[in-house]
Scaffold this active site. Structure first.
Site, PDB file in Angstrom:
ATOM      1  N   THR A 110      17.085 -11.777 -26.914  1.00  0.00           N
ATOM      2  CA  THR A 110      17.003 -11.453 -25.489  1.00  0.00           C
ATOM      3  C   THR A 110      15.828 -10.529 -25.228  1.00  0.00           C
ATOM      4  O   THR A 110      15.367  -9.819 -26.124  1.00  0.00           O
ATOM      5  CB  THR A 110      18.304 -10.781 -25.003  1.00  0.00           C
ATOM      6  OG1 THR A 110      18.270 -10.639 -23.585  1.00  0.00           O
ATOM      7  CG2 THR A 110      18.472  -9.404 -25.634  1.00  0.00           C
TER       8      THR A 110
ATOM      9  N   ASP B 196      23.345 -18.822 -24.592  1.00  0.00           N
ATOM     10  CA  ASP B 196      22.777 -19.661 -23.547  1.00  0.00           C
ATOM     11  C   ASP B 196      23.870 -19.876 -22.520  1.00  0.00           C
ATOM     12  O   ASP B 196      25.042 -20.072 -22.879  1.00  0.00           O
ATOM     13  CB  ASP B 196      22.289 -20.997 -24.109  1.00  0.00           C
ATOM     14  CG  ASP B 196      21.380 -21.721 -23.115  1.00  0.00           C
ATOM     15  OD1 ASP B 196      20.428 -21.093 -22.619  1.00  0.00           O
ATOM     16  OD2 ASP B 196      21.612 -22.907 -22.841  1.00  0.00           O
ATOM     17  N   SER B 197      23.497 -19.820 -21.254  1.00  0.00           N
ATOM     18  CA  SER B 197      24.533 -19.888 -20.229  1.00  0.00           C
ATOM     19  C   SER B 197      23.997 -20.535 -18.967  1.00  0.00           C
ATOM     20  O   SER B 197      22.786 -20.704 -18.787  1.00  0.00           O
ATOM     21  CB  SER B 197      25.058 -18.487 -19.909  1.00  0.00           C
ATOM     22  OG  SER B 197      24.025 -17.645 -19.439  1.00  0.00           O
TER      23      SER B 197
ATOM     24  N   ASN C 265      16.357  -8.858 -22.282  1.00  0.00           N
ATOM     25  CA  ASN C 265      17.135  -8.149 -21.261  1.00  0.00           C
ATOM     26  C   ASN C 265      17.799  -6.930 -21.889  1.00  0.00           C
ATOM     27  O   ASN C 265      18.693  -7.062 -22.740  1.00  0.00           O
ATOM     28  CB  ASN C 265      18.185  -9.113 -20.688  1.00  0.00           C
ATOM     29  CG  ASN C 265      18.977  -8.517 -19.543  1.00  0.00           C
ATOM     30  OD1 ASN C 265      19.386  -7.369 -19.588  1.00  0.00           O
ATOM     31  ND2 ASN C 265      19.200  -9.315 -18.520  1.00  0.00           N
TER      32      ASN C 265
ATOM     33  N   PHE D  44      22.287 -11.555 -10.696  1.00  0.00           N
ATOM     34  CA  PHE D  44      21.089 -12.390 -10.662  1.00  0.00           C
ATOM     35  C   PHE D  44      21.528 -13.844 -10.701  1.00  0.00           C
ATOM     36  O   PHE D  44      22.720 -14.164 -10.775  1.00  0.00           O
ATOM     37  CB  PHE D  44      20.167 -12.075 -11.841  1.00  0.00           C
ATOM     38  CG  PHE D  44      20.826 -12.214 -13.190  1.00  0.00           C
ATOM     39  CD1 PHE D  44      20.775 -13.410 -13.882  1.00  0.00           C
ATOM     40  CD2 PHE D  44      21.517 -11.156 -13.750  1.00  0.00           C
ATOM     41  CE1 PHE D  44      21.396 -13.553 -15.116  1.00  0.00           C
ATOM     42  CE2 PHE D  44      22.145 -11.284 -14.983  1.00  0.00           C
ATOM     43  CZ  PHE D  44      22.078 -12.489 -15.668  1.00  0.00           C
ATOM     44  N   GLY D  45      20.572 -14.759 -10.640  1.00  0.00           N
ATOM     45  CA  GLY D  45      20.890 -16.175 -10.735  1.00  0.00           C
ATOM     46  C   GLY D  45      21.824 -16.629  -9.627  1.00  0.00           C
ATOM     47  O   GLY D  45      21.581 -16.394  -8.440  1.00  0.00           O
TER      48      GLY D  45
ATOM     49  N   ARG E 286      29.636 -14.234 -20.365  1.00  0.00           N
ATOM     50  CA  ARG E 286      28.887 -13.705 -21.504  1.00  0.00           C
ATOM     51  C   ARG E 286      29.709 -12.659 -22.240  1.00  0.00           C
ATOM     52  O   ARG E 286      29.745 -12.635 -23.470  1.00  0.00           O
ATOM     53  CB  ARG E 286      27.559 -13.106 -21.045  1.00  0.00           C
ATOM     54  CG  ARG E 286      26.708 -12.588 -22.199  1.00  0.00           C
ATOM     55  CD  ARG E 286      25.359 -12.104 -21.717  1.00  0.00           C
ATOM     56  NE  ARG E 286      24.568 -13.193 -21.177  1.00  0.00           N
ATOM     57  CZ  ARG E 286      24.311 -13.375 -19.877  1.00  0.00           C
ATOM     58  NH1 ARG E 286      24.782 -12.515 -18.983  1.00  0.00           N
ATOM     59  NH2 ARG E 286      23.604 -14.390 -19.470  1.00  0.00           N
TER      60      ARG E 286
END
Length: 224
Positions: free
Chosen positions: A28, A95-96, A30, A178-179, A207
């Site tokens: 990541t 992964d998501s 992040n 986000f997203g 997650r």
């Protein structure tokens, strides 16, 4: 740290140097995700890791592999395998994405580039809401899905998944996250994911579930 015998970096990937204190690498860039993993590992009985034992791909400036898998699990494994090979450390990747029932599970692995350009959250949201504009509330079920993959340098692979089910709103709500967070209202909630504070979201997130499910395997790998 050199690579163990029998382990090679993927084609075109440079081998990287890692800090002597590092024992696990997370795929990541992040920092929030890294902090979340450290907190989850801290909950594991008998595992006492200093923060600098868990590093990120960003910390090591590793090359990112092409994620050409057909499922979340395949893409998570691609990332974890590349990191384990390049660093010689146990590697964890996830992964998501969003799976919408009425769209047959789409956008799925294409969630981040649903509108055609990777990472354009606003465009992705706009396109998704337009596609579902005439869909009644009872048919707007959806969920976030996450696959977490652990790969150790000896080739052992473990995959665990988490899911957060909910209903898609007709318009974005909330400023956090986000997203697709602004348009998914988790089951049992009146707020969207973007209206939850980070602690609330992490407690129920896809997650968080996947990381908690795989944490015992991580702890076992680190205890070897």
């Amino acid at each position: 740290m050199s690579l163990p015998d029998g382990v090679s970096a993927p084609d075109g990937a440079a081998r990287v140097a890692v800090p002597a204190s590092a024992r696990l690498v997370l795929a990541t860039h992040n920092r929030g995700k890294l902090a979340e993993l450290r907190a989850i590992l801290a909950e594991q009985p008998g595992l006492d890791l200093p923060d600098d034992a868990v590093v990120s791909a960003a910390d090591l400036a590793t090359q990112e592999p092409v994620e050409d898998g057909a499922t979340f699990a395949e893409n998570a494994l691609i990332k974890a395998r590349a990191l384990a090979a390049a660093t010689g450390l146990p590697a964890l990747a996830d992964d998501s994405g969003l799976a919408v029932d009425v769209l047959g599970g789409a956008p799925g692995i294409f969630s981040a580039r649903w509108a055609g350009r990777h990472g354009d959250d606003a465009a992705n949201l706009e396109l998704l809401l337009a596609q579902l504009a005439d869909v009644r509330p009872e048919h707007r079920a959806a969920g976030f899905v996450c696959a977490a993959a652990l790969v150790t340098p000896d080739g052992t692979e473990t995959v665990r998944e988490g899911a957060l089910r909910g209903t898609l709103l007709t318009a974005p709500r909330g400023e956090s996250g986000f997203g697709y967070d602004p348009v998914l209202r988790p089951d049992g909630e009146e707020r969207s994911c973007a209206e939850l504070d980070p602690a609330e979201k992490n407690a129920i997130s896809h997650r968080g579930q996947a990381f908690r499910a795989i944490a015992p395997a991580v702890a076992a790998a680190l205890a070897r």
